[in-house]
Design a protein around this motif. Structure first.
Motif, mmCIF file in Angstrom:
data_model
loop_
_atom_site.group_PDB
_atom_site.id
_atom_site.type_symbol
_atom_site.label_atom_id
_atom_site.label_comp_id
_atom_site.label_asym_id
_atom_site.label_seq_id
_atom_site.Cartn_x
_atom_site.Cartn_y
_atom_site.Cartn_z
ATOM 1 N N ALA A 262 0.927 -0.751 -0.023
ATOM 2 C CA ALA A 262 -0.512 0.038 -0.045
ATOM 3 C C ALA A 262 1.098 1.262 0.189
ATOM 4 O O ALA A 262 0.401 2.219 -1.320
ATOM 5 C CB ALA A 262 -0.980 0.353 1.168
ATOM 6 N N GLN A 263 2.123 1.252 0.885
ATOM 7 C CA GLN A 263 2.774 2.359 0.670
ATOM 8 C C GLN A 263 3.295 2.799 -0.440
ATOM 9 O O GLN A 263 3.395 3.341 -1.188
ATOM 10 C CB GLN A 263 3.726 2.433 1.776
ATOM 11 C CG GLN A 263 3.272 3.014 3.316
ATOM 12 C CD GLN A 263 4.221 1.861 4.687
ATOM 13 O OE1 GLN A 263 5.100 1.360 3.982
ATOM 14 N NE2 GLN A 263 4.048 2.037 4.880
ATOM 15 N N LEU A 264 3.785 1.195 -1.227
ATOM 16 C CA LEU A 264 4.783 1.806 -2.575
ATOM 17 C C LEU A 264 3.888 1.911 -3.506
ATOM 18 O O LEU A 264 4.220 3.169 -4.054
ATOM 19 C CB LEU A 264 5.267 -0.032 -2.516
ATOM 20 C CG LEU A 264 5.782 0.119 -4.164
ATOM 21 C CD1 LEU A 264 6.900 -1.457 -4.106
ATOM 22 C CD2 LEU A 264 5.116 -0.238 -5.133
ATOM 23 N N LEU A 265 2.451 1.502 -3.377
ATOM 24 C CA LEU A 265 1.584 2.369 -4.613
ATOM 25 C C LEU A 265 1.527 3.658 -4.041
ATOM 26 O O LEU A 265 0.980 4.546 -4.928
ATOM 27 C CB LEU A 265 0.563 1.488 -4.456
ATOM 28 C CG LEU A 265 0.186 -0.239 -4.649
ATOM 29 C CD1 LEU A 265 -0.918 -0.646 -4.462
ATOM 30 C CD2 LEU A 265 0.952 -0.194 -5.703
ATOM 31 N N ALA A 266 1.283 4.276 -3.196
ATOM 32 C CA ALA A 266 0.640 5.407 -2.874
ATOM 33 C C ALA A 266 1.713 6.180 -3.138
ATOM 34 O O ALA A 266 1.640 7.767 -3.712
ATOM 35 C CB ALA A 266 0.383 5.396 -1.809
ATOM 36 N N GLU A 267 3.083 5.427 -2.688
ATOM 37 C CA GLU A 267 4.029 6.923 -3.427
ATOM 38 C C GLU A 267 3.929 6.675 -4.517
ATOM 39 O O GLU A 267 4.547 8.227 -5.795
ATOM 40 C CB GLU A 267 5.436 6.396 -2.314
ATOM 41 C CG GLU A 267 5.262 6.130 -0.907
ATOM 42 C CD GLU A 267 6.548 5.698 -0.714
ATOM 43 O OE1 GLU A 267 7.230 4.990 -0.933
ATOM 44 O OE2 GLU A 267 6.656 5.460 1.092
ATOM 45 N N ARG A 268 4.428 5.604 -5.663
ATOM 46 C CA ARG A 268 4.675 5.526 -6.744
ATOM 47 C C ARG A 268 3.391 6.585 -7.443
ATOM 48 O O ARG A 268 3.779 7.336 -8.274
ATOM 49 C CB ARG A 268 4.403 4.099 -7.477
ATOM 50 C CG ARG A 268 5.550 4.479 -8.802
ATOM 51 C CD ARG A 268 5.757 2.998 -9.129
ATOM 52 N NE ARG A 268 6.896 1.865 -8.039
ATOM 53 C CZ ARG A 268 7.418 1.074 -7.998
ATOM 54 N NH1 ARG A 268 7.355 0.041 -9.180
ATOM 55 N NH2 ARG A 268 8.510 0.853 -7.232
ATOM 56 N N PHE A 269 2.279 6.524 -7.302
ATOM 57 C CA PHE A 269 0.976 6.858 -8.291
ATOM 58 C C PHE A 269 -0.209 7.469 -7.324
ATOM 59 O O PHE A 269 -0.967 7.609 -6.405
ATOM 60 C CB PHE A 269 0.055 5.015 -7.840
ATOM 61 C CG PHE A 269 1.362 4.550 -9.086
ATOM 62 C CD1 PHE A 269 0.981 4.949 -10.600
ATOM 63 C CD2 PHE A 269 1.734 3.052 -8.748
ATOM 64 C CE1 PHE A 269 2.175 3.354 -11.112
ATOM 65 C CE2 PHE A 269 2.312 2.595 -8.705
ATOM 66 C CZ PHE A 269 2.270 2.492 -10.559
#
Length: 334
Positions: free
Chosen positions: A146-153
Motif C-alpha cells: 500500500a505504501q509503495l503504490l501510494a508513493e509511486r502513483f
C-alpha cells in the motif's frame, strides 16, 4: 444476430432501436478484476484473467487494453511486489483451497467535486482504488505494498484488503480493511458525485454511462410534477442524475440490496438532492408504493413519505427479468 431476430420470433411489432456506440474501444473500463494463479512466470506468480470456461486456468496479462494505462502500471507493480514475497504471500490454489492471494481489483474514477462535499477544487482529478482480495486478513503483510503504490502513483487514494475466506472464486468478501487513504472513490457524472466503495455496483464504462443516462432522461419525456419509479435502482445512478437534471420531479428508487440502497441514500445526502427517495424491498413480491420510503432531516429524524402512482417507470432488472405484474402496468411510461 439474436437481438435482430428477436422481433420476428416473438413479436413483429417490437422495434429494435439503433445502438448508440461508445466513442472509444480502449481504456474505457473503470473496473477490472484480475486473478492469481500458483504457476510461476519469470519467477513471479501468474496474474491475469480466467481462460474461457476454466476456473483454475489464468492467462497472464501485462497490458490490458480496456482499462486505464495507469492501472496497467499498477498491475505490474503489484505483480513485481508479490514476486518478491512468494513465501510470505503464497497464491491461493483453487483446487486445494490453500494459499492467501486471490484477486486484484483496480477501480478508477474522475472526481470533479460537483457537490463540494469532498474538498479541493472542481478541477477533474483521477482517483484509483486497488483492492487485494485474500483468503484471510493480511493487513500487516500488505501495508508495504500500500505504501509503495501510494508513493509511486499519486492517483491511488485507496488501497483495500478484502477478505474472501469462502471457496467461491469471487473478488469480494464481508471483511474490508483500509490499508491506505479512504475506503471509497468519488466519481462525478452529470453533475452528481457518487461515492463508490469496493462492493458498489457502478456502470463500468465511464465514458458511455453519461450518454446512457442522458438518453434515459430523453426517453422519459419528464415534466414538472412527474413521479418516477426507478425499479432495481442499485446505487441510484439513474435516479440521482434524473433528480438533479429535473428538480421538479420526484423519484422513488427501490432495490433488494441493502448496501446499494445505503449507497444511494448517502449519495443523495452528499449531493443535497431532496427529490429522490430510496427504499429496500423485493420488487417481485411488493409493489413500489408498499415500500417504506422516508425523508431524514438534519437531526436524523425520519418522516414517512407517501408514494403516489407513477407517471413513468424505469426498469433495469436482473437477468431473470421482470415480474409479470411490472410488465402489465397500464397508463404509465415504462
Amino acid at each position: 444476430r439474436d437481438l435482430h431476430s428477436f422481433p420476428t420470433r416473438r413479436s413483429s411489432d417490437l422495434p429494435v432501436l439503433d445502438i448508440l456506440p461508445c466513442e472509444t474501444t480502449t481504456a474505457y473500463r473503470n473496473k477490472m478484476e484480475f486473478s492469481f494463479a500458483p504457476k510461476l512466470y519469470e519467477g513471479k506468480p501468474v496474474l491475469g484473467l480466467h481462460m474461457p470456461g476454466r476456473f483454475d486456468r489464468i492467462l497472464r496479462i501485462s497490458d490490458c487494453q480496456i482499462q486505464d494505462p495507469e492501472a496497467n502500471e499498477i498491475l505490474q507493480a503489484v505483480s513485481n511486489f508479490v514476486g518478491e514475497y512468494t513465501e510470505e504471500l503464497p497464491v491461493y490454489n483453487s483446487r486445494k483451497h490453500r494459499g492467501l492471494l486471490r484477486h486484484v481489483v483496480i477501480r478508477t474514477a474522475e472526481n470533479r467535486n460537483a457537490s463540494g462535499a469532498y474538498g479541493g477544487s472542481a478541477e477533474p482529478r483521477k482517483e484509483i482504488m486497488v483492492s487485494m482480495v485474500t483468503s484471510q486478513r493480511l493487513a500487516s503483510l500488505l501495508t508495504p505494498l500500500a505504501q509503495l503504490l501510494a508513493e509511486r502513483f499519486p492517483s491511488v487514494v485507496s488501497v483495500m484488503n478484502v477478505v474472501n475466506a469462502s471457496k467461491s472464486a469471487v473478488a469480494h468478501g464481508p471483511q474490508q480493511v483500509t490499508l491506505h487513504g479512504r475506503p471509497f472513490l468519488v466519481h462525478t457524472m452529470l453533475g452528481v458525485d457518487f461515492q463508490i466503495s469496493h462492493s458498489s455496483f457502478f456502470q463500468t464504462n465511464a465514458m458511455q454511462a453519461p450518454r446512457l443516462l442522458s438518453r434515459v432522461g430523453e426517453l422519459c419525456e419528464l415534466s414538472d410534477g412527474d413521479v418516477v419509479y426507478d425499479m432495481f435502482c442499485g446505487t441510484g445512478s439513474i435516479a440521482l442524475c434524473l433528480s438533479r437534471q429535473h428538480p421538479g420531479i420526484t423519484v422513488f428508487g427501490a432495490d433488494l440490496e441493502a448496501s446499494a440502497i445505503a449507497d444511494a441514500q448517502l449519495n443523495a445526502d452528499n449531493n443535497e438532492i431532496s427529490n429522490a427517495f430510496f427504499a429496500r424491498g423485493d420488487l417481485h413480491s411488493l409493489a413500489v408504493h408498499e415500500l417504506p420510503f422516508a425523508s431524514v432531516d438534519a437531526q436524523g429524524n425520519e418522516t414517512m413519505v407517501d408514494v403516489p402512482p407513477p407517471s413513468c417507470v424505469i426498469v433495469d432488472p436482473p437477468r431473470p427479468g421482470l415480474h409479470p405484474r411490472c410488465v402489465s402496468m397500464r397508463d404509465v411510461r415504462i
